[in-house]
Design an enzyme around this catalytic site. Sequence first.
Site, short mmCIF file in Angstrom:
data_model
loop_
_atom_site.label_atom_id
_atom_site.label_comp_id
_atom_site.label_asym_id
_atom_site.label_seq_id
_atom_site.Cartn_x
_atom_site.Cartn_y
_atom_site.Cartn_z
N SER A 138 0.85 -1.20 0.00
CA SER A 138 0.00 0.00 0.00
C SER A 138 0.88 1.24 0.00
O SER A 138 2.04 1.20 0.43
CB SER A 138 -0.88 0.01 1.26
N TYR A 151 -1.36 -0.81 10.53
CA TYR A 151 -1.55 -1.12 9.10
C TYR A 151 -0.33 -0.71 8.28
O TYR A 151 0.21 -1.52 7.51
CB TYR A 151 -2.84 -0.45 8.62
#
Length: 262
Positions: A138, A151
């Site tokens: 990501s 995350y």
Amino acid sequence: MKGIKGKVAIVTGGATMIGEAVAAELIACGARVVLADIDALKGAAAAERLGRDARFHQTDVSHDADIARCIDATETAFGGIDYLVNCACTYVDNGAASTRAEWNQALDVNLVGAAMMLQACRPQMVKRGGGAVVNFASISASAAQSGRWLYPVSKAAIVQFTRSAALDLASEGIRVNAVSPGWTWSSIIETLSGGDKAKADSVAADYHITGRLGLPEEVAQVVSFLLSDHASFVTGADYACDGGYSALGPEGKAAAITRLMD
Ligand SMILES: NC(=O)c1ccc[n+]([C@@H]2O[C@H](COP(=O)([O-])OP(=O)(O)OC[C@H]3O[C@@H](n4cnc5c(N)ncnc54)[C@H](O)[C@@H]3O)[C@@H](O)[C@H]2O)c1
């Protein structure tokens, strides 16, 4: 896409909009796909939409016995495994206040789950003479984001896992790459924006050179490229599919130098 026809893929997180789009793209290229997701309702519905070349297998990637059953079910249904797409994730994250249990959960699903899936698929890929893997990283892997610790750390770790696995599995004909999407129209963005895509696009415009969100299909095309023989010389890489998010620096899209003259 060259080389995908006849191949068998497992897509974890296949019940999501992004995972389903990856499966749809691979099926359109002639592959057969098992969607492996913890969400039985959404997973079964996605497999139904995708048709006869898709199956759903309820799988918790943080449970080794589930992973083993998923591998067996894929072999039984489609005869082997060539590709793995590690797309499943949890967004559990309480930033600085995150508990040990939350840290463990985030890393277990987002990192260790992907590693265990690859470990389980590897003998199947070796039997077929090689394979290809795409891990979902990501933009969050390489930027500080307010209130988010778990995350982004998990996504940074998966980029390094991708490099390590690429090196050690190359001799078996297995390529391992990552894809780093920018903001993509997905369940989480749909929920956060109240289903208002125009609003989501306009917020995303500040952070993405393209001036909008990505679409699941756009991410899926990069994933299928990385799996395909068109990417035969690509391994250990982290491909940005982020509308230019990572190309922008702290100045953003504004003309910063001219501020000196104001
Ligand atoms: N949405 C975005 O804008 C965006 C941006 C960059 C990267 N990504 C990445 O794309 C992927 C998909 O993201 P999304 O936003 O669609 O996520 P999402 O939360 O909508 O979906 C995550 C999926 O993973 C499944 N899952 C959760 N825990 C699991 C477990 N233990 N075992 C198996 N499945 C499990 C969930 O059921 C769900 O289907 C993720 O890897 C995410 O990090 C998304």
